[in-house]
Scaffold this active site. Sequence first.
Site, mmCIF file in Angstrom:
data_model
loop_
_atom_site.group_PDB
_atom_site.id
_atom_site.type_symbol
_atom_site.label_atom_id
_atom_site.label_comp_id
_atom_site.label_asym_id
_atom_site.label_seq_id
_atom_site.Cartn_x
_atom_site.Cartn_y
_atom_site.Cartn_z
ATOM 1 N N GLN A 1 -10.326 -13.201 -21.318
ATOM 2 C CA GLN A 1 -11.686 -13.730 -21.382
ATOM 3 C C GLN A 1 -12.545 -13.148 -20.271
ATOM 4 O O GLN A 1 -12.067 -12.917 -19.168
ATOM 5 C CB GLN A 1 -11.672 -15.262 -21.297
ATOM 6 C CG GLN A 1 -11.792 -15.857 -19.905
ATOM 7 C CD GLN A 1 -10.504 -15.794 -19.088
ATOM 8 O OE1 GLN A 1 -9.561 -15.081 -19.405
ATOM 9 N NE2 GLN A 1 -10.475 -16.545 -17.996
ATOM 10 N N ARG B 1 -11.865 -9.131 -11.077
ATOM 11 C CA ARG B 1 -12.432 -9.997 -12.121
ATOM 12 C C ARG B 1 -13.953 -9.919 -12.171
ATOM 13 O O ARG B 1 -14.550 -10.059 -13.232
ATOM 14 C CB ARG B 1 -11.988 -11.446 -11.893
ATOM 15 C CG ARG B 1 -10.471 -11.604 -12.103
ATOM 16 C CD ARG B 1 -10.069 -13.039 -12.137
ATOM 17 N NE ARG B 1 -10.709 -13.764 -13.217
ATOM 18 C CZ ARG B 1 -10.844 -15.089 -13.250
ATOM 19 N NH1 ARG B 1 -10.360 -15.818 -12.271
ATOM 20 N NH2 ARG B 1 -11.451 -15.681 -14.264
ATOM 21 N N SER C 1 -14.385 -29.025 -23.690
ATOM 22 C CA SER C 1 -15.050 -28.443 -24.870
ATOM 23 C C SER C 1 -15.415 -29.535 -25.875
ATOM 24 O O SER C 1 -16.524 -29.543 -26.417
ATOM 25 C CB SER C 1 -14.149 -27.408 -25.557
ATOM 26 O OG SER C 1 -13.970 -26.292 -24.726
ATOM 27 N N HIS D 1 -8.756 -27.115 -18.807
ATOM 28 C CA HIS D 1 -9.257 -25.943 -19.548
ATOM 29 C C HIS D 1 -8.472 -24.680 -19.152
ATOM 30 O O HIS D 1 -8.007 -23.919 -20.004
ATOM 31 C CB HIS D 1 -10.753 -25.764 -19.245
ATOM 32 C CG HIS D 1 -11.319 -24.454 -19.685
ATOM 33 N ND1 HIS D 1 -11.791 -24.243 -20.962
ATOM 34 C CD2 HIS D 1 -11.485 -23.274 -19.023
ATOM 35 C CE1 HIS D 1 -12.212 -22.993 -21.059
ATOM 36 N NE2 HIS D 1 -12.050 -22.375 -19.901
ATOM 37 N N TYR E 1 -19.528 -15.312 -28.127
ATOM 38 C CA TYR E 1 -20.440 -16.409 -28.461
ATOM 39 C C TYR E 1 -21.037 -16.978 -27.186
ATOM 40 O O TYR E 1 -20.405 -16.967 -26.138
ATOM 41 C CB TYR E 1 -19.758 -17.517 -29.276
ATOM 42 C CG TYR E 1 -18.469 -18.091 -28.701
ATOM 43 C CD1 TYR E 1 -17.257 -17.425 -28.845
ATOM 44 C CD2 TYR E 1 -18.463 -19.327 -28.039
ATOM 45 C CE1 TYR E 1 -16.073 -17.960 -28.350
ATOM 46 C CE2 TYR E 1 -17.284 -19.870 -27.545
ATOM 47 C CZ TYR E 1 -16.099 -19.169 -27.697
ATOM 48 O OH TYR E 1 -14.923 -19.694 -27.204
ATOM 49 N N PRO E 2 -22.279 -17.451 -27.290
ATOM 50 C CA PRO E 2 -22.890 -18.106 -26.137
ATOM 51 C C PRO E 2 -22.611 -19.600 -26.166
ATOM 52 O O PRO E 2 -22.353 -20.160 -27.236
ATOM 53 C CB PRO E 2 -24.382 -17.825 -26.335
ATOM 54 C CG PRO E 2 -24.553 -17.725 -27.810
ATOM 55 C CD PRO E 2 -23.235 -17.297 -28.406
ATOM 56 N N MET E 3 -22.632 -20.242 -25.011
ATOM 57 C CA MET E 3 -22.402 -21.693 -24.992
ATOM 58 C C MET E 3 -23.131 -22.394 -23.844
ATOM 59 O O MET E 3 -23.543 -21.753 -22.881
ATOM 60 C CB MET E 3 -20.908 -22.013 -24.934
ATOM 61 C CG MET E 3 -20.222 -21.649 -23.647
ATOM 62 S SD MET E 3 -18.530 -22.335 -23.575
ATOM 63 C CE MET E 3 -18.839 -24.073 -23.290
ATOM 64 N N ASP E 4 -23.300 -23.695 -24.030
ATOM 65 C CA ASP E 4 -23.880 -24.576 -23.004
ATOM 66 C C ASP E 4 -22.882 -25.668 -22.666
ATOM 67 O O ASP E 4 -21.980 -25.955 -23.454
ATOM 68 C CB ASP E 4 -25.110 -25.320 -23.572
ATOM 69 C CG ASP E 4 -26.347 -24.453 -23.648
ATOM 70 O OD1 ASP E 4 -26.398 -23.399 -22.999
ATOM 71 O OD2 ASP E 4 -27.277 -24.867 -24.382
ATOM 72 N N LYS E 5 -23.117 -26.323 -21.546
ATOM 73 C CA LYS E 5 -22.432 -27.597 -21.272
ATOM 74 C C LYS E 5 -23.472 -28.697 -21.554
ATOM 75 O O LYS E 5 -24.616 -28.613 -21.081
ATOM 76 C CB LYS E 5 -21.974 -27.649 -19.813
ATOM 77 C CG LYS E 5 -20.818 -26.689 -19.492
ATOM 78 C CD LYS E 5 -19.454 -27.328 -19.770
ATOM 79 C CE LYS E 5 -18.293 -26.369 -19.573
ATOM 80 N NZ LYS E 5 -17.934 -26.158 -18.181
HETATM 81 C C1 VOV Z 1 -7.957 -16.633 -22.073
HETATM 82 C C2 VOV Z 1 -8.300 -17.835 -21.896
HETATM 83 C C3 VOV Z 1 -9.074 -18.518 -20.801
HETATM 84 C C4 VOV Z 1 -8.696 -18.775 -19.501
HETATM 85 C C5 VOV Z 1 -7.416 -18.362 -18.809
HETATM 86 C C6 VOV Z 1 -9.782 -19.500 -18.879
HETATM 87 C C7 VOV Z 1 -9.754 -19.971 -17.558
HETATM 88 C C8 VOV Z 1 -10.901 -20.458 -16.938
HETATM 89 C C9 VOV Z 1 -10.946 -20.896 -15.561
HETATM 90 C C10 VOV Z 1 -9.745 -20.929 -14.624
HETATM 91 C C11 VOV Z 1 -12.238 -21.259 -15.289
HETATM 92 C C12 VOV Z 1 -12.795 -21.825 -13.970
HETATM 93 C C13 VOV Z 1 -12.814 -20.883 -12.852
HETATM 94 C C14 VOV Z 1 -13.413 -19.561 -13.189
HETATM 95 O O1 VOV Z 1 -12.612 -18.631 -13.355
HETATM 96 O O2 VOV Z 1 -14.631 -19.469 -13.332
HETATM 97 C C15 VOV Z 1 -13.011 -21.013 -16.480
HETATM 98 C C16 VOV Z 1 -14.377 -21.184 -16.551
HETATM 99 C C17 VOV Z 1 -15.043 -21.161 -17.768
HETATM 100 N N1 VOV Z 1 -14.514 -20.950 -19.034
HETATM 101 FE FE1 VOV Z 1 -12.625 -20.439 -19.429
HETATM 102 N N2 VOV Z 1 -10.803 -19.656 -19.798
HETATM 103 C C18 VOV Z 1 -10.402 -19.103 -20.989
HETATM 104 C C19 VOV Z 1 -11.077 -19.074 -22.212
HETATM 105 C C20 VOV Z 1 -12.306 -19.681 -22.351
HETATM 106 C C21 VOV Z 1 -12.949 -19.923 -23.615
HETATM 107 C C22 VOV Z 1 -12.366 -19.621 -24.979
HETATM 108 C C23 VOV Z 1 -14.160 -20.511 -23.372
HETATM 109 C C24 VOV Z 1 -15.142 -21.023 -24.389
HETATM 110 C C25 VOV Z 1 -14.941 -22.545 -24.550
HETATM 111 C C26 VOV Z 1 -14.558 -22.980 -25.938
HETATM 112 O O3 VOV Z 1 -14.166 -24.149 -26.088
HETATM 113 O O4 VOV Z 1 -14.667 -22.209 -26.915
HETATM 114 C C27 VOV Z 1 -14.311 -20.589 -21.956
HETATM 115 C C28 VOV Z 1 -15.440 -21.053 -21.320
HETATM 116 C C29 VOV Z 1 -15.524 -21.100 -19.940
HETATM 117 C C30 VOV Z 1 -16.748 -21.377 -19.245
HETATM 118 C C31 VOV Z 1 -18.096 -21.597 -19.901
HETATM 119 C C32 VOV Z 1 -16.464 -21.407 -17.908
HETATM 120 C C33 VOV Z 1 -17.453 -21.697 -16.762
HETATM 121 C C34 VOV Z 1 -17.595 -23.188 -16.688
HETATM 122 C C35 VOV Z 1 -18.373 -23.746 -15.553
HETATM 123 O O5 VOV Z 1 -18.842 -24.895 -15.718
HETATM 124 O O6 VOV Z 1 -18.552 -23.072 -14.547
HETATM 125 N N3 VOV Z 1 -13.163 -20.126 -21.367
HETATM 126 N N4 VOV Z 1 -12.164 -20.578 -17.484
#
Ligand code: VOV
Length: 249
Positions: free
Chosen positions: A185, A131, A223, A172, A145-149
């Site tokens: 992703q 990964r 989100s 999430h 796309y870029p994003m913030d929290k």
């Molecule tokens: C295919 C879909 C998918 C899957 C399976 C998935 C899973 C996961 C897991 C399990 C984790 C946490 C552990 C890690 O693996 O880091 C994350 C982490 C993260 N994600 Fe996610 N995410 C997806 C998809 C996915 C999308 C579509 C978005 C955009 C949000 C949206 O609303 O548009 C996103 C964002 C993020 C972000 C910014 C982070 C880091 C956040 C932080 O604060 O650190 N993400 N994500």
Amino acid sequence: MSEAAITLDGWYCLHDFRTINWPAWKSISTEEREQILAEFHAMIEKWEQTEAKEQGSHVIYSIVGQKADIMFMLLRPTMQELNEIENAFNKTRLAEFTIPTYSYVSVVELSNYMAGESDGDPYENPHVRSRLYPTLPKAAHVCFYPMDKRRQGEDNWYMLSMDDRRSLMRSHGMIGRSYAGKVKQIITGSVGFDDWEWGVTLFADDVLQFKKLVYEMRFDEVSARYGEFGSFYVGNILDPTGLSRYFHA
Ligand code: VOV
């Protein structure tokens, strides 16, 4: 102070968006265009060799709409290599026919919200390594796309406890997992590197799955309450044959 998330960081990442100066490109002879494309394809062959040796990865997409025409997404072990590639491209003849429109600098990131108990160095774990150092999918479509929290008033992600953030991220992750096999992703962290905190790059063969996933996530608390988003770019894959067709005047 809240407990900071611990990140695992992989390959460095450059998203490089260009617009093509089509009138200039069409104004030169077919022979000249072919020479220029041969130089460009030779550069891509080098990238392919790097990918085959698992020392980096790349994809090229044609962007739909007017924000850009083409996107290169490049992964390399160091920021220097990314910069060298960018400079090498800028010195090609093809670059003279492109206008830089947007770029995004980040690093492949995994956070520890979902990490289970496991012994040993995570950087030696084959699943984690795949990964952090991925070969990018050559999916039919990309969405970036870029994003913030958010950090506003009551909605400040960075003031939440680790437990609260973990529970939100679990929800999430559950939504994300329901898209397994449909959307892949790659989350890249950009705190300290670029204008937003993360780059989100999604890959799918069915473009509609981007809309379904992003829409579903909008209703999920992490989100809905804490997500802030930049501009969206969506595109179609350009493999070497597709590239030749793309530049055919
Ligand atoms: C295919 C879909 C998918 C899957 C399976 C998935 C899973 C996961 C897991 C399990 C984790 C946490 C552990 C890690 O693996 O880091 C994350 C982490 C993260 N994600 Fe996610 N995410 C997806 C998809 C996915 C999308 C579509 C978005 C955009 C949000 C949206 O609303 O548009 C996103 C964002 C993020 C972000 C910014 C982070 C880091 C956040 C932080 O604060 O650190 N993400 N994500």
